[in-house]
Design a protein around this motif. Structure first.
Motif, PDB file in Angstrom:
ATOM      1  N   VAL A 318       0.837  -1.201   0.000  1.00  0.00           N
ATOM      2  CA  VAL A 318       0.000   0.000   0.000  1.00  0.00           C
ATOM      3  C   VAL A 318       0.875   1.255   0.000  1.00  0.00           C
ATOM      4  O   VAL A 318       0.630   2.212  -0.754  1.00  0.00           O
ATOM      5  N   ASP A 319       1.911   1.248   0.820  1.00  0.00           N
ATOM      6  CA  ASP A 319       2.804   2.408   0.888  1.00  0.00           C
ATOM      7  C   ASP A 319       3.487   2.654  -0.458  1.00  0.00           C
ATOM      8  O   ASP A 319       3.597   3.805  -0.908  1.00  0.00           O
ATOM      9  N   GLU A 320       3.956   1.594  -1.097  1.00  0.00           N
ATOM     10  CA  GLU A 320       4.633   1.748  -2.387  1.00  0.00           C
ATOM     11  C   GLU A 320       3.655   2.144  -3.489  1.00  0.00           C
ATOM     12  O   GLU A 320       4.012   2.911  -4.390  1.00  0.00           O
ATOM     13  N   TYR A 321       2.432   1.665  -3.402  1.00  0.00           N
ATOM     14  CA  TYR A 321       1.431   2.044  -4.403  1.00  0.00           C
ATOM     15  C   TYR A 321       1.109   3.537  -4.280  1.00  0.00           C
ATOM     16  O   TYR A 321       0.975   4.241  -5.294  1.00  0.00           O
ATOM     17  N   LYS A 322       1.027   4.021  -3.057  1.00  0.00           N
ATOM     18  CA  LYS A 322       0.793   5.465  -2.861  1.00  0.00           C
ATOM     19  C   LYS A 322       1.979   6.276  -3.385  1.00  0.00           C
ATOM     20  O   LYS A 322       1.800   7.364  -3.942  1.00  0.00           O
ATOM     21  N   ARG A 323       3.182   5.741  -3.213  1.00  0.00           N
ATOM     22  CA  ARG A 323       4.369   6.421  -3.754  1.00  0.00           C
ATOM     23  C   ARG A 323       4.310   6.467  -5.280  1.00  0.00           C
ATOM     24  O   ARG A 323       4.684   7.471  -5.898  1.00  0.00           O
ATOM     25  N   LEU A 324       3.815   5.388  -5.885  1.00  0.00           N
ATOM     26  CA  LEU A 324       3.665   5.368  -7.342  1.00  0.00           C
ATOM     27  C   LEU A 324       2.643   6.405  -7.791  1.00  0.00           C
ATOM     28  O   LEU A 324       2.864   7.134  -8.762  1.00  0.00           O
ATOM     29  N   VAL A 356      -5.512   3.848  -2.867  1.00  0.00           N
ATOM     30  CA  VAL A 356      -6.136   4.982  -3.569  1.00  0.00           C
ATOM     31  C   VAL A 356      -6.924   5.842  -2.593  1.00  0.00           C
ATOM     32  O   VAL A 356      -6.865   7.080  -2.641  1.00  0.00           O
ATOM     33  N   SER A 357      -7.657   5.216  -1.696  1.00  0.00           N
ATOM     34  CA  SER A 357      -8.445   5.960  -0.714  1.00  0.00           C
ATOM     35  C   SER A 357      -7.546   6.809   0.183  1.00  0.00           C
ATOM     36  O   SER A 357      -7.827   7.998   0.424  1.00  0.00           O
ATOM     37  N   GLU A 358      -6.472   6.222   0.686  1.00  0.00           N
ATOM     38  CA  GLU A 358      -5.564   6.965   1.556  1.00  0.00           C
ATOM     39  C   GLU A 358      -4.856   8.081   0.781  1.00  0.00           C
ATOM     40  O   GLU A 358      -4.657   9.184   1.318  1.00  0.00           O
ATOM     41  N   TYR A 359      -4.473   7.803  -0.447  1.00  0.00           N
ATOM     42  CA  TYR A 359      -3.825   8.829  -1.274  1.00  0.00           C
ATOM     43  C   TYR A 359      -4.775  10.003  -1.511  1.00  0.00           C
ATOM     44  O   TYR A 359      -4.375  11.171  -1.396  1.00  0.00           O
ATOM     45  N   ARG A 360      -6.026   9.704  -1.821  1.00  0.00           N
ATOM     46  CA  ARG A 360      -7.012  10.774  -2.051  1.00  0.00           C
ATOM     47  C   ARG A 360      -7.215  11.605  -0.785  1.00  0.00           C
ATOM     48  O   ARG A 360      -7.314  12.836  -0.843  1.00  0.00           O
ATOM     49  N   ASP A 361      -7.273  10.937   0.371  1.00  0.00           N
ATOM     50  CA  ASP A 361      -7.458  11.666   1.630  1.00  0.00           C
ATOM     51  C   ASP A 361      -6.247  12.539   1.951  1.00  0.00           C
ATOM     52  O   ASP A 361      -6.391  13.659   2.451  1.00  0.00           O
ATOM     53  N   ASP A 362      -5.067  12.010   1.677  1.00  0.00           N
ATOM     54  CA  ASP A 362      -3.837  12.737   2.013  1.00  0.00           C
ATOM     55  C   ASP A 362      -3.605  13.941   1.104  1.00  0.00           C
ATOM     56  O   ASP A 362      -3.072  14.967   1.547  1.00  0.00           O
ATOM     57  N   THR A 363      -3.982  13.797  -0.177  1.00  0.00           N
ATOM     58  CA  THR A 363      -3.623  14.819  -1.163  1.00  0.00           C
ATOM     59  C   THR A 363      -4.801  15.639  -1.659  1.00  0.00           C
ATOM     60  O   THR A 363      -4.597  16.659  -2.328  1.00  0.00           O
ATOM     61  N   LEU A 364      -6.024  15.180  -1.363  1.00  0.00           N
ATOM     62  CA  LEU A 364      -7.244  15.794  -1.902  1.00  0.00           C
ATOM     63  C   LEU A 364      -7.295  15.724  -3.426  1.00  0.00           C
ATOM     64  O   LEU A 364      -8.006  16.504  -4.072  1.00  0.00           O
ATOM     65  N   ASP A 365      -6.537  14.800  -4.003  1.00  0.00           N
ATOM     66  CA  ASP A 365      -6.521  14.578  -5.452  1.00  0.00           C
ATOM     67  C   ASP A 365      -7.732  13.716  -5.803  1.00  0.00           C
ATOM     68  O   ASP A 365      -7.801  12.550  -5.429  1.00  0.00           O
ATOM     69  N   ARG A 366      -8.674  14.294  -6.533  1.00  0.00           N
ATOM     70  CA  ARG A 366      -9.888  13.557  -6.881  1.00  0.00           C
ATOM     71  C   ARG A 366      -9.846  12.968  -8.291  1.00  0.00           C
ATOM     72  O   ARG A 366     -10.778  12.297  -8.710  1.00  0.00           O
ATOM     73  N   ALA A 367      -8.748  13.209  -9.013  1.00  0.00           N
ATOM     74  CA  ALA A 367      -8.637  12.685 -10.382  1.00  0.00           C
ATOM     75  C   ALA A 367      -7.941  11.337 -10.379  1.00  0.00           C
ATOM     76  O   ALA A 367      -7.034  11.061 -11.176  1.00  0.00           O
ATOM     77  N   VAL A 368      -8.362  10.470  -9.466  1.00  0.00           N
ATOM     78  CA  VAL A 368      -7.827   9.118  -9.374  1.00  0.00           C
ATOM     79  C   VAL A 368      -8.906   8.220  -8.789  1.00  0.00           C
ATOM     80  O   VAL A 368      -9.618   8.616  -7.871  1.00  0.00           O
ATOM     81  N   LYS A 369      -9.053   7.020  -9.352  1.00  0.00           N
ATOM     82  CA  LYS A 369     -10.050   6.077  -8.835  1.00  0.00           C
ATOM     83  C   LYS A 369      -9.660   4.657  -9.200  1.00  0.00           C
ATOM     84  O   LYS A 369      -8.716   4.430  -9.963  1.00  0.00           O
ATOM     85  N   CYS A 370     -10.399   3.701  -8.649  1.00  0.00           N
ATOM     86  CA  CYS A 370     -10.174   2.267  -8.894  1.00  0.00           C
ATOM     87  C   CYS A 370     -11.275   1.693  -9.770  1.00  0.00           C
ATOM     88  O   CYS A 370     -12.402   2.196  -9.785  1.00  0.00           O
ATOM     89  N   ALA A 371     -10.945   0.628 -10.467  1.00  0.00           N
ATOM     90  CA  ALA A 371     -11.937  -0.129 -11.227  1.00  0.00           C
ATOM     91  C   ALA A 371     -11.394  -1.528 -11.457  1.00  0.00           C
ATOM     92  O   ALA A 371     -10.175  -1.728 -11.548  1.00  0.00           O
ATOM     93  N   THR A 372     -12.284  -2.491 -11.539  1.00  0.00           N
ATOM     94  CA  THR A 372     -11.854  -3.861 -11.832  1.00  0.00           C
ATOM     95  C   THR A 372     -11.945  -4.116 -13.334  1.00  0.00           C
ATOM     96  O   THR A 372     -12.728  -3.494 -14.042  1.00  0.00           O
ATOM     97  N   LEU A 373     -11.110  -5.059 -13.803  1.00  0.00           N
ATOM     98  CA  LEU A 373     -11.285  -5.569 -15.159  1.00  0.00           C
ATOM     99  C   LEU A 373     -12.257  -6.746 -15.071  1.00  0.00           C
ATOM    100  O   LEU A 373     -13.036  -6.848 -14.129  1.00  0.00           O
ATOM    101  N   SER A 374     -12.218  -7.645 -16.033  1.00  0.00           N
ATOM    102  CA  SER A 374     -13.274  -8.667 -16.073  1.00  0.00           C
ATOM    103  C   SER A 374     -13.107  -9.749 -15.011  1.00  0.00           C
ATOM    104  O   SER A 374     -14.070 -10.390 -14.623  1.00  0.00           O
TER     105      SER A 374
END
Length: 425
Positions: A318-324, A356-374
């Motif tokens: 999770v930490d590395e994904y937020k860094r990405l 993604v949730s923690e990153y959005r809370d930390d940065t207030l960046d709303r131009a990021v979200k999650c979605a699943t593929l098939s």
């Protein structure tokens, strides 16, 4: 008198301001027009839809003649990460290459393999050439230099020609050293697509084993980015897209060997233009500022999953994904970031949602979200090493297209005929 002077001064100020705004709007690049609704998009759309109409490079009454070109910006549209150095357009990454318009009978593209003598049989680069969206050539470059000739005579007048690398960037780099054509006039860059998309991924995005069946071992000769969810989705959307993707790579670790973590992570190459081309100076760092994307799709975590089976390791992921996410945002300040996962192992998807949730809370960046593929997880079979099939990629592409359309990044026209093959569900 002072009051009259103030009125005149204010009037002149606003007149100059309005004139300046009109000038900026008219001359703003397409990337800015799309990013800020202040700018009108109608002019760029109309220009793109014209293609060859009234283009001085394609005189209607001209005779066919033999002409030669370089793959410079004046003649081709670069796709993905490319470097023009010493008269050669170099590219490593999956889906990267060139695209141009031509009104003629044939085109010959001369391809070179960088340091060809060191590229082994199973790691040779594979390229594909398309004319008006139709595959016309699929070739493994076994020599240092090879010519690809495309017959344009069967097409009604004008053609869009695309050449891309469909094997991954880890093992080889391709260059276009010359383009010759039997044509009425110059070739020229094709119009910009509806969107510019960059995919960050692993072997799934590379098209690992898609032409190999379900037995055998890895070879770039059986890799086919042109059959992946990424390529199919971009084609359906009319987007310009390419991928920074490498087999076995992850975010915290690549696919672990004997249970041990390693440094085969996306951070190693995310900022590079090319891979394994240290003596091409411009190949080291990619110019993000001059090549901004509208959308970045991250499909990573499949290889990490084999290592992240404890809570402590998942927390590190999770930490590395937020860094990405922070790095991507730094390099792509105007892009929407879409984080997806599939179609082999979805066990880390909850961790991606958390990141993604923690990153959005930390940065207030709303131009990021999650979605699943098939997430068919093998229900449609698999190719070598358990990788998803072409049918699985088709389903993932359909899911991704719907998700991208829902983001509202662009006004997409309704498609009347699907470009996907029929899938038996």
């Amino acid at each position: 008198m002072n009051k009259l002077f103030k009125v005149v001064a204010v009037t002149l100020f606003f007149a100059v301001l309005i004139g300046f705004v009109a000038f900026v709007s008219a001359n703003a690049p397409d990337s800015e027009k799309k990013r800020f609704p202040f700018f009108s998009q109608s002019a760029s759309r109309n220009e793109s839809s014209q293609l060859f109409a009234e283009n001085p490079r394609f005189p209607e009454d001209a005779e066919i003649k033999s002409l030669s070109f370089t793959a410079s910006d004046g003649f081709v549209k670069p796709l993905g990460r490319t470097v023009f150095d010493g008269g050669i357009r170099w590219f490593s990454m999956s889906g990267s290459g060139i695209e141009f318009l031509c009104d003629g009978e044939s085109v010959t593209i001369t391809c070179r393999v960088y340091n060809s003598q060191y590229v082994t049989y199973n790691h040779r680069p594979r390229v594909a050439a398309f004319v008006n969206g139709e595959l016309q050539c699929d070739l493994v470059l076994d020599s240092e230099s090879e010519n690809i000739t495309l017959d344009l005579s069967a097409y009604d007048k004008d053609c869009t020609v695309k050449l891309i690398k469909i094997s991954e960037g880890t093992y080889s780099t391709v260059g276009v050293s010359a383009i010759s054509a039997e044509t009425k006039g110059d070739i020229c860059p094709s119009p910009r697509g509806t969107l510019r998309i960059e995919f960050l991924g692993d072997s799934i995005t590379c098209g690992y084993g898609l032409d190999a069946g379900n037995s055998g071992s890895f070879s770039t000769r059986t890799e086919n980015y042109a059959e992946t969810y990424a390529f199919l989705a971009a084609k359906e959307l009319g987007a310009d897209a390419a991928a920074v993707s490498f087999s076995g790579y992850g975010v915290l670790t690549g696919f672990p060997s004997k249970g041990m973590a390693n440094d085969y992570v996306i951070f190693r190459h995310y900022e590079n233009s090319l891979v394994n081309c240290n003596d091409i100076p411009a190949g080291q760092y990619w110019n993000f500022y001059g090549n901004a994307n509208d959308l970045v799709v991250i499909n990573l975590g499949t290889n990490d999953a084999s290592y992240c089976y404890t809570e402590e390791r998942r927390n590190s992921f999770v930490d590395e994904y937020k860094r990405l996410l922070s790095l991507v945002r730094l390099k792509e300040p105007g892009a929407f970031i879409l984080c997806v996962l599939g179609d082999m192992n979805n066990s880390l998807y909850p961790s991606i949602e958390r990141a993604v949730s923690e990153y959005r809370d930390d940065t207030l960046d709303r131009a990021v979200k999650c979605a699943t593929l098939s997430f068919d997880m093998g229900s449609l079979g698999s190719v070598i090493d358990g990788h998803p099939t072409k049918e699985s990629n088709i389903l993932a592409a359909e899911t991704l297209v719907n998700e991208i359309k829902s983001l509202g990044l662009y006004s997409f026209p309704e498609t009347t005929v699907s470009q996907y093959p029929t899938v038996q569900r």
